[in-house]
Scaffold this motif. Sequence first.
Motif, short mmCIF file in Angstrom:
data_model
loop_
_atom_site.label_atom_id
_atom_site.label_comp_id
_atom_site.label_asym_id
_atom_site.label_seq_id
_atom_site.Cartn_x
_atom_site.Cartn_y
_atom_site.Cartn_z
N GLU A 46 0.82 -1.20 0.00
CA GLU A 46 0.00 0.00 0.00
C GLU A 46 0.86 1.26 0.00
OE1 GLU A 46 -2.39 -0.37 3.49
OE2 GLU A 46 -3.76 -1.84 2.59
N LYS A 47 0.25 2.37 -0.38
CA LYS A 47 0.92 3.67 -0.36
C LYS A 47 1.00 4.19 1.07
CE LYS A 47 -0.90 5.07 -4.89
NZ LYS A 47 -1.69 6.11 -5.62
N THR A 48 1.95 5.09 1.29
CA THR A 48 2.03 5.82 2.55
C THR A 48 2.03 7.32 2.23
OG1 THR A 48 4.46 5.99 2.65
CG2 THR A 48 3.46 3.96 3.47
N SER A 49 2.11 8.13 3.25
CA SER A 49 2.13 9.58 3.04
C SER A 49 3.51 10.09 2.67
CB SER A 49 1.63 10.29 4.30
OG SER A 49 2.43 9.93 5.43
N CYS A 50 4.52 9.24 2.74
CA CYS A 50 5.90 9.66 2.44
C CYS A 50 6.26 9.37 0.99
CB CYS A 50 6.88 8.93 3.37
SG CYS A 50 6.65 9.29 5.12
N HIS A 51 7.20 10.16 0.46
CA HIS A 51 7.69 9.96 -0.89
C HIS A 51 8.56 8.71 -0.96
CE1 HIS A 51 7.12 14.39 -2.34
NE2 HIS A 51 6.00 13.79 -2.02
N GLU A 52 8.47 8.01 -2.10
CA GLU A 52 9.30 6.84 -2.39
C GLU A 52 9.25 5.81 -1.25
OE1 GLU A 52 13.10 8.76 -3.12
OE2 GLU A 52 12.76 8.58 -5.27
N GLU A 53 8.04 5.58 -0.75
CA GLU A 53 7.88 4.63 0.35
C GLU A 53 6.56 3.88 0.20
OE1 GLU A 53 8.77 5.31 4.89
OE2 GLU A 53 6.64 5.72 4.54
N VAL A 54 6.57 2.60 0.56
CA VAL A 54 5.35 1.79 0.58
C VAL A 54 5.29 1.00 1.88
CG1 VAL A 54 5.18 1.56 -1.93
CG2 VAL A 54 6.50 -0.13 -0.62
N ARG A 55 4.12 0.48 2.15
CA ARG A 55 3.91 -0.35 3.34
C ARG A 55 3.47 -1.74 2.88
NH1 ARG A 55 0.51 2.46 5.55
NH2 ARG A 55 1.71 3.41 7.26
N VAL A 56 4.14 -2.79 3.40
CA VAL A 56 3.74 -4.17 3.15
C VAL A 56 3.00 -4.66 4.38
CG1 VAL A 56 4.49 -6.49 2.56
CG2 VAL A 56 5.76 -4.53 1.68
N LYS A 57 1.73 -5.04 4.19
CA LYS A 57 0.92 -5.50 5.30
C LYS A 57 1.37 -6.88 5.78
CE LYS A 57 -2.29 -3.50 6.41
NZ LYS A 57 -2.45 -2.43 7.46
N ALA A 58 1.06 -7.19 7.01
CA ALA A 58 1.39 -8.51 7.58
C ALA A 58 0.72 -9.61 6.78
CB ALA A 58 0.96 -8.56 9.04
N GLY A 59 1.34 -10.77 6.76
CA GLY A 59 0.77 -11.89 6.02
C GLY A 59 1.70 -13.09 6.01
N VAL A 60 1.33 -14.07 5.19
CA VAL A 60 2.08 -15.32 5.10
C VAL A 60 2.25 -15.70 3.64
CG1 VAL A 60 2.13 -17.77 5.73
CG2 VAL A 60 1.11 -16.11 7.30
N GLY A 61 3.44 -16.19 3.31
CA GLY A 61 3.72 -16.66 1.96
C GLY A 61 4.47 -17.97 1.99
N LEU A 62 4.56 -18.62 0.83
CA LEU A 62 5.35 -19.84 0.66
C LEU A 62 6.27 -19.63 -0.52
CD1 LEU A 62 2.68 -22.71 0.95
CD2 LEU A 62 4.46 -22.17 2.61
N ASP A 63 7.57 -19.96 -0.35
CA ASP A 63 8.45 -19.89 -1.51
C ASP A 63 8.39 -21.22 -2.26
OD1 ASP A 63 10.05 -21.72 -0.18
OD2 ASP A 63 11.77 -20.37 0.06
N CYS A 64 9.11 -21.33 -3.37
CA CYS A 64 8.97 -22.51 -4.23
C CYS A 64 9.57 -23.76 -3.61
CB CYS A 64 9.61 -22.24 -5.58
SG CYS A 64 11.37 -21.96 -5.49
N LEU A 65 10.28 -23.63 -2.49
CA LEU A 65 10.79 -24.80 -1.77
C LEU A 65 9.88 -25.20 -0.62
CD1 LEU A 65 14.62 -23.97 -1.65
CD2 LEU A 65 13.39 -25.42 -3.27
N GLY A 66 8.72 -24.54 -0.51
CA GLY A 66 7.76 -24.87 0.54
C GLY A 66 8.07 -24.26 1.89
N ARG A 67 9.00 -23.32 1.95
CA ARG A 67 9.35 -22.69 3.21
C ARG A 67 8.35 -21.59 3.54
NH1 ARG A 67 15.63 -21.51 1.99
NH2 ARG A 67 14.58 -20.41 0.28
N GLU A 68 7.81 -21.62 4.74
CA GLU A 68 6.83 -20.62 5.17
C GLU A 68 7.53 -19.30 5.47
OE1 GLU A 68 3.33 -21.31 8.08
OE2 GLU A 68 4.89 -20.29 9.26
N ILE A 69 6.99 -18.22 4.90
CA ILE A 69 7.52 -16.88 5.15
C ILE A 69 6.44 -16.10 5.88
CG2 ILE A 69 8.63 -14.87 4.13
CD1 ILE A 69 9.01 -16.50 1.57
#
Length: 263
Positions: A46-69
Motif C-alpha cells: 500500500e501507499k504511505t504519506s511519504c515519498h518513495e515509500e510503501v507499506r507491506v501489510k502482515a501476512g504469510v507466503g510460501l516460496d517454491c521450496l515450501g518454506r513458510e515466510i
Amino acid sequence: MRNRYFYSMLLEPQDMAEDQAFHLGNVRRHAAELHGFGTVCGLRVEKTSCHEEVRVKAGVGLDCLGREIRVECDVLLNLHETVERIVKKRKEEQRKAAAKHDRERHDDDDDHDYDDECADGVDVYITLGYREQEERPVQAIVGPETCCGSSCQHSRVRSGFCFEVSDEPPHVSKHLHRLREELFHCDRERIRDFVCDFITGGCWHAEPDPCGKNQHFVGLARVRVIPSGPVVEIDNCAVRPLVVPTALLSSLVQYAIERTSRE
C-alpha cells in the motif's frame, strides 16, 4: 531417512539434526508439491504519506521450496535507493545513445538536451524471500566437530524474511509458466487428458533447481514511483503468485454449482 530410537541408544547432535531435517523436509515438500508457492494471505502493498515509500501489510507466503515466510507486522519499505539507481542507469543509456548518434553524424557538439524518461515515473518490483538467522550463542562442550577444543555455538535458528526491491520483474517458475500456456491453449474436450498428462509427466520439485536459477523470492507488487516524489500506482496482482486456500476453493465450487443450477 528417520531415526529409530531404542533404550540405551547414544544420541549425538547429528541424530537430532536428522530428525529435524526429516520432519521439516516433509512439511516443506507437502506445502510446495500440494499447494504451490506465493501469497497465502495478506502481504498487500500500500501507499504511505511519504515519498518513495510503501507499506507491506502482515501476512504469510510460501516460496517454491515450501518454506513458510511469515511477516507478523506491517513493514515500511524505502524505495529511494532502487529508484535512484534506475534513474542513473537510464541517464547513462541516454548519454551513450547520444554519443553514438554524434559519431554517426560526425557531430563535435557535446552539448545535448536529454529527454527525461523518468518524469512519468519508474517501475520497481517488490519481492519477499525466506531467511534464517542463528541466535543465542552458548558455550559448547568439546567434541569432534570442534577438533577437541572449546567453542561457542548458536543454539537457536530463527525463521525470518527479507524484502528485495529491484528494477527487474521476478522470474516466473517454468513449471507454472508451462501450465498456464498449455492450459490456455487446451481444447475443452481435452481437459481431462491434459490434467492426467501434466500430473504424470514428472514431479517438478524433484528437479535439481525447481525454483529456476535460485529464484526463491515471491513476487508481491509492481510499483510506479516518481523519482524524489510520491508513489503513483501499485499493482498487487501483476507479479504475485497465489496459494488459493481451501476455504476459497470450496466457496468457488459452491458458487459454480449454484450458478449452474440457476442456468
